[in-house]
Design a protein around this motif. Sequence first.
Motif, PDB file in Angstrom:
ATOM      1  N   LYS A 160       0.850  -1.182   0.000  1.00 55.94           N
ATOM      2  CA  LYS A 160       0.000   0.000   0.000  1.00 55.94           C
ATOM      3  C   LYS A 160       0.892   1.240   0.000  1.00 55.94           C
ATOM      4  CE  LYS A 160      -3.883   2.053   2.427  1.00 55.94           C
ATOM      5  NZ  LYS A 160      -4.803   1.929   3.552  1.00 55.94           N
ATOM      6  N   ASP A 161       0.519   2.207  -0.798  1.00 57.98           N
ATOM      7  CA  ASP A 161       1.204   3.508  -0.841  1.00 57.98           C
ATOM      8  C   ASP A 161       2.687   3.386  -1.202  1.00 57.98           C
ATOM      9  OD1 ASP A 161      -1.212   4.669   0.009  1.00 57.98           O
ATOM     10  OD2 ASP A 161      -0.685   4.406   2.104  1.00 57.98           O
ATOM     11  N   CYS A 162       2.994   2.633  -2.264  1.00 58.01           N
ATOM     12  CA  CYS A 162       4.388   2.427  -2.674  1.00 58.01           C
ATOM     13  C   CYS A 162       4.640   2.985  -4.068  1.00 58.01           C
ATOM     14  CB  CYS A 162       4.723   0.938  -2.670  1.00 58.01           C
ATOM     15  SG  CYS A 162       4.682   0.201  -1.034  1.00 58.01           S
ATOM     16  N   LYS A 163       5.914   3.177  -4.368  1.00 61.54           N
ATOM     17  CA  LYS A 163       6.370   3.577  -5.695  1.00 61.54           C
ATOM     18  C   LYS A 163       7.419   2.565  -6.140  1.00 61.54           C
ATOM     19  CE  LYS A 163       5.568   8.479  -5.015  1.00 61.54           C
ATOM     20  NZ  LYS A 163       4.928   9.093  -6.145  1.00 61.54           N
ATOM     21  N   ILE A 164       7.212   2.036  -7.343  1.00 56.97           N
ATOM     22  CA  ILE A 164       8.133   1.048  -7.918  1.00 56.97           C
ATOM     23  C   ILE A 164       8.531   1.592  -9.280  1.00 56.97           C
ATOM     24  CG2 ILE A 164       8.389  -1.351  -8.621  1.00 56.97           C
ATOM     25  CD1 ILE A 164       5.863  -1.795  -6.712  1.00 56.97           C
ATOM     26  N   PHE A 165       9.811   1.922  -9.443  1.00 57.75           N
ATOM     27  CA  PHE A 165      10.206   2.586 -10.681  1.00 57.75           C
ATOM     28  C   PHE A 165      11.685   2.382 -10.996  1.00 57.75           C
ATOM     29  CE2 PHE A 165      10.753   5.506  -7.178  1.00 57.75           C
ATOM     30  CZ  PHE A 165      11.943   6.166  -7.434  1.00 57.75           C
ATOM     31  N   GLY A 166      11.993   2.493 -12.303  1.00 54.08           N
ATOM     32  CA  GLY A 166      13.377   2.477 -12.758  1.00 54.08           C
ATOM     33  C   GLY A 166      14.100   1.159 -12.564  1.00 54.08           C
ATOM     34  N   ASN A 167      13.373   0.051 -12.462  1.00 52.15           N
ATOM     35  CA  ASN A 167      14.007  -1.260 -12.275  1.00 52.15           C
ATOM     36  C   ASN A 167      14.232  -1.934 -13.622  1.00 52.15           C
ATOM     37  OD1 ASN A 167      13.876  -1.509  -9.250  1.00 52.15           O
ATOM     38  ND2 ASN A 167      11.745  -1.061  -9.722  1.00 52.15           N
ATOM     39  N   GLY A 168      15.187  -2.853 -13.685  1.00 51.91           N
ATOM     40  CA  GLY A 168      15.513  -3.571 -14.907  1.00 51.91           C
ATOM     41  C   GLY A 168      16.803  -3.059 -15.523  1.00 51.91           C
ATOM     42  N   ASN A 169      17.131  -3.614 -16.684  1.00 47.69           N
ATOM     43  CA  ASN A 169      18.334  -3.188 -17.399  1.00 47.69           C
ATOM     44  C   ASN A 169      18.138  -3.419 -18.889  1.00 47.69           C
ATOM     45  OD1 ASN A 169      19.636  -5.866 -18.206  1.00 47.69           O
ATOM     46  ND2 ASN A 169      19.269  -6.169 -16.016  1.00 47.69           N
ATOM     47  N   LYS A 170      19.010  -2.870 -19.685  1.00 45.79           N
ATOM     48  CA  LYS A 170      18.883  -2.967 -21.137  1.00 45.79           C
ATOM     49  C   LYS A 170      19.322  -4.321 -21.692  1.00 45.79           C
ATOM     50  CE  LYS A 170      19.276   1.991 -21.854  1.00 45.79           C
ATOM     51  NZ  LYS A 170      17.976   2.319 -22.353  1.00 45.79           N
ATOM     52  N   GLU A 171      19.895  -5.176 -20.872  1.00 49.65           N
ATOM     53  CA  GLU A 171      20.362  -6.482 -21.322  1.00 49.65           C
ATOM     54  C   GLU A 171      19.258  -7.529 -21.384  1.00 49.65           C
ATOM     55  OE1 GLU A 171      23.628  -7.532 -18.795  1.00 49.65           O
ATOM     56  OE2 GLU A 171      24.592  -5.612 -19.116  1.00 49.65           O
ATOM     57  N   GLY A 172      18.148  -7.315 -20.703  1.00 55.58           N
ATOM     58  CA  GLY A 172      17.053  -8.283 -20.686  1.00 55.58           C
ATOM     59  C   GLY A 172      15.737  -7.574 -20.445  1.00 55.58           C
TER      60      GLY A 172
ATOM     61  N   TYR B 273      13.025  -7.412 -17.842  1.00 57.68           N
ATOM     62  CA  TYR B 273      12.690  -7.740 -16.463  1.00 57.68           C
ATOM     63  C   TYR B 273      11.526  -6.870 -15.987  1.00 57.68           C
ATOM     64  CZ  TYR B 273      17.225  -9.913 -16.764  1.00 57.68           C
ATOM     65  OH  TYR B 273      18.283 -10.685 -17.159  1.00 57.68           O
ATOM     66  N   PRO B 274      10.386  -7.493 -15.650  1.00 54.89           N
ATOM     67  CA  PRO B 274       9.276  -6.690 -15.135  1.00 54.89           C
ATOM     68  C   PRO B 274       9.614  -6.086 -13.775  1.00 54.89           C
ATOM     69  CG  PRO B 274       8.780  -9.024 -14.949  1.00 54.89           C
ATOM     70  CD  PRO B 274      10.068  -8.909 -15.693  1.00 54.89           C
ATOM     71  N   GLN B 275       9.001  -4.970 -13.478  1.00 59.12           N
ATOM     72  CA  GLN B 275       9.246  -4.321 -12.190  1.00 59.12           C
ATOM     73  C   GLN B 275       8.694  -5.163 -11.042  1.00 59.12           C
ATOM     74  OE1 GLN B 275      10.028  -0.342 -11.971  1.00 59.12           O
ATOM     75  NE2 GLN B 275       8.761   0.205 -13.716  1.00 59.12           N
ATOM     76  N   MET B 276       7.548  -5.806 -11.285  1.00 61.49           N
ATOM     77  CA  MET B 276       6.977  -6.732 -10.295  1.00 61.49           C
ATOM     78  C   MET B 276       6.722  -8.065 -10.978  1.00 61.49           C
ATOM     79  SD  MET B 276       4.168  -4.493  -8.235  1.00 61.49           S
ATOM     80  CE  MET B 276       4.012  -5.770  -6.997  1.00 61.49           C
ATOM     81  N   TRP B 277       7.202  -9.149 -10.378  1.00 63.26           N
ATOM     82  CA  TRP B 277       6.984 -10.500 -10.899  1.00 63.26           C
ATOM     83  C   TRP B 277       6.218 -11.277  -9.836  1.00 63.26           C
ATOM     84  CZ3 TRP B 277       9.874 -13.251 -14.984  1.00 63.26           C
ATOM     85  CH2 TRP B 277       9.568 -14.616 -15.034  1.00 63.26           C
TER      86      TRP B 277
ATOM     87  N   VAL C 277      13.003   0.120 -17.012  1.00 68.35           N
ATOM     88  CA  VAL C 277      14.139   0.301 -17.913  1.00 68.35           C
ATOM     89  C   VAL C 277      13.890  -0.432 -19.227  1.00 68.35           C
ATOM     90  CG1 VAL C 277      16.598  -0.146 -18.259  1.00 68.35           C
ATOM     91  CG2 VAL C 277      15.776   0.695 -16.060  1.00 68.35           C
ATOM     92  N   ASN C 278      13.368  -1.669 -19.180  1.00 71.65           N
ATOM     93  CA  ASN C 278      13.168  -2.440 -20.412  1.00 71.65           C
ATOM     94  C   ASN C 278      12.183  -3.577 -20.180  1.00 71.65           C
ATOM     95  OD1 ASN C 278      13.629  -3.161 -23.096  1.00 71.65           O
ATOM     96  ND2 ASN C 278      15.280  -4.538 -22.570  1.00 71.65           N
ATOM     97  N   GLY C 279      11.090  -3.332 -19.461  1.00 70.89           N
ATOM     98  CA  GLY C 279      10.192  -4.445 -19.178  1.00 70.89           C
ATOM     99  C   GLY C 279       8.788  -3.993 -18.825  1.00 70.89           C
ATOM    100  N   ASN C 280       7.998  -4.962 -18.392  1.00 68.56           N
ATOM    101  CA  ASN C 280       6.616  -4.722 -18.008  1.00 68.56           C
ATOM    102  C   ASN C 280       6.543  -4.115 -16.615  1.00 68.56           C
ATOM    103  OD1 ASN C 280       5.697  -5.937 -20.407  1.00 68.56           O
ATOM    104  ND2 ASN C 280       5.930  -7.954 -19.489  1.00 68.56           N
ATOM    105  N   GLY C 281       5.398  -3.524 -16.323  1.00 71.16           N
ATOM    106  CA  GLY C 281       5.167  -3.010 -14.976  1.00 71.16           C
ATOM    107  C   GLY C 281       4.916  -4.148 -14.002  1.00 71.16           C
ATOM    108  N   ILE C 282       3.783  -4.845 -14.193  1.00 72.10           N
ATOM    109  CA  ILE C 282       3.396  -5.955 -13.313  1.00 72.10           C
ATOM    110  C   ILE C 282       3.204  -7.193 -14.183  1.00 72.10           C
ATOM    111  CG2 ILE C 282       1.679  -6.805 -11.681  1.00 72.10           C
ATOM    112  CD1 ILE C 282       0.987  -3.795 -11.167  1.00 72.10           C
TER     113      ILE C 282
ATOM    114  N   TYR D  80       2.578   3.504 -15.774  1.00 70.75           N
ATOM    115  CA  TYR D  80       2.891   4.230 -16.996  1.00 70.75           C
ATOM    116  C   TYR D  80       4.371   4.084 -17.305  1.00 70.75           C
ATOM    117  CZ  TYR D  80       4.225   7.776 -13.537  1.00 70.75           C
ATOM    118  OH  TYR D  80       4.783   8.420 -12.461  1.00 70.75           O
ATOM    119  N   GLY D  81       4.703   4.194 -18.598  1.00 71.54           N
ATOM    120  CA  GLY D  81       6.102   4.137 -19.015  1.00 71.54           C
ATOM    121  C   GLY D  81       6.721   2.751 -18.921  1.00 71.54           C
ATOM    122  N   ASN D  82       5.899   1.695 -18.989  1.00 68.02           N
ATOM    123  CA  ASN D  82       6.382   0.311 -18.999  1.00 68.02           C
ATOM    124  C   ASN D  82       6.032  -0.291 -20.357  1.00 68.02           C
ATOM    125  OD1 ASN D  82       6.984   0.127 -16.017  1.00 68.02           O
ATOM    126  ND2 ASN D  82       4.813   0.595 -15.926  1.00 68.02           N
TER     127      ASN D  82
END
Length: 104
Positions: free
Chosen positions: A22-34, A36-40, A57-62, A77-79
Amino acid sequence: CKFYKNFYHGIVALEQTELNMKDCKIFGNGNKEGRYPQMWIENSIANIENTEVYESVNGNGIYVESGGVLLYKVRTYGNSYGVYAECNRCVAIKDCEIKDGVYP
């Protein structure tokens, strides 16, 4: 809470985990090599409320591999995809904003 700038995922919930956020921010995770979703979420239950998941960076949000997910007042947004669920997965979405998918 904030989960950001991790090389792979911001959060991974596996094998019968019960994740409550609850009340979290998840952003800027992953890398350009693969891709990787921010939440799996795999074989787990997740209740996510009033949370933003943005600018991967280069993946899905959830990403929902299996299990059940409730999204309430979540903004993505931005995923590549805001929410990506595999076939026959249970994802309940209520009062959310999912926009600006930027699949490369």
